[in-house]
Design an enzyme around this catalytic site. Sequence first.
Site, short mmCIF file in Angstrom:
data_model
loop_
_atom_site.label_atom_id
_atom_site.label_comp_id
_atom_site.label_asym_id
_atom_site.label_seq_id
_atom_site.Cartn_x
_atom_site.Cartn_y
_atom_site.Cartn_z
CG HIS A 141 -2.02 -1.00 1.11
ND1 HIS A 141 -2.53 -1.68 2.20
CD2 HIS A 141 -2.73 -1.43 0.03
CE1 HIS A 141 -3.51 -2.50 1.80
NE2 HIS A 141 -3.63 -2.37 0.49
CD GLU A 144 -0.66 0.12 4.69
OE1 GLU A 144 -0.03 -0.96 4.62
OE2 GLU A 144 -1.90 0.19 4.78
CG HIS A 287 0.06 -4.39 5.04
ND1 HIS A 287 -0.57 -3.86 3.94
CD2 HIS A 287 0.49 -5.62 4.65
CE1 HIS A 287 -0.53 -4.71 2.94
NE2 HIS A 287 0.12 -5.80 3.34
CD GLU A 346 -2.46 -4.05 9.17
OE1 GLU A 346 -1.98 -2.90 8.98
OE2 GLU A 346 -3.08 -4.67 8.28
#
Length: 376
Positions: A141, A144, A287, A346
């Site tokens: 992404h 990110e 991420h 994450e």
Amino acid sequence: MELLKQANNELDEKNLIQDSEVGIVGFVREAYEVKKGDTAFSIARSLHIGLDALYLVNHKKDLTMLDTGDTIDVPRRLTSRIVDPSRKYDSSVFKEDLDCLKVVYPFLECSTIGQSVMGKQIHHLKIGNGKKKIHWNGSFHANEWITSSVIMTFLNDYLLALTNNIPMRGLPVYPLFEQVTLSIVPMVNPDGVDLVLSGTTKDDFYNQEVEVINRDHPDFTGWKANIRGVDLNNQFPAKWEIEKERKEPKAPAPRDYPGDNPLTEPEVIAMAELAKRENFDMVVAFHTQGEEFYWGYEGFEPDEAERMAVEFERVSTYKSVRYVDSHAGFKDWFIQEFKKPGFTLELGKGINPLPLSQFGNIYQKVFGICLASLYI
């Protein structure tokens, strides 16, 4: 970089360079003027370097015939990072760091696995001699992008530990090098990362298209997709149809649009082909944000994944989550296809893109997971 001005860009040793005292050598070259009475052995001993390393960097010279005033090359071991985590990490900064690391650590294998929509190289790094194959990737992404910086910083620290024979959190690292081959794609989505950090330019072929997708808003910091407005982590054939149906965007968008079909984007195709070709034992996708990690998918995950998740949680304080209502991601597809452990991390907390001020805290917490993925 000043450091690279001292490096020999014509280094032609492609195999692992061994040092009799330490094991692996990463170095830049410095000139040494031979003094009266010097021999190769006495020079190596006085400079605390391996004799074989001295011969390697002077392989075109006869070190048995040294005269006073001769100049030879000596390897200088590095003790500081090349990667600077305080910089905004776009594709040009990443490539600059990669080029430096390749010179100083010639045993780091570098190749490309494909190109982005805009023709930027998707770089693939490998380090280690082991049969166990572990894969990491970052910046699926665009906003990110800090994940690429985290990955490259750990890689640099791992290289420093190897070449200086120092442990990482008390763990000797040379055995990891011998037991594990680490595969890394630090920046899956270079076009998107550059768009987030630099915006469009007059030279961008896709300038007009991204402005339409972004509704003429000049701020691209919320952009997650690739340059065509396709969310790369919603592109894999793992119940892709569910995501296609329920995702709100039905056309290219800054985020969440899964495309017209799975595996349409060159970045995704490159990653899928890499996974099939290399047959990894485990994958870790980096991420942001949430300080948690996901490790299950539709019951396809093997029993060993739970043991790994327990260790990841222990060394990071991140929350372990087995299942989330999400499909079509790289981790989902890998677990489904190969029935092997896959993890989505994450990193950090807040609103993407996370600020560089969080880097230290993020790196401290994820460091343990990076290391655990190699020893577990």
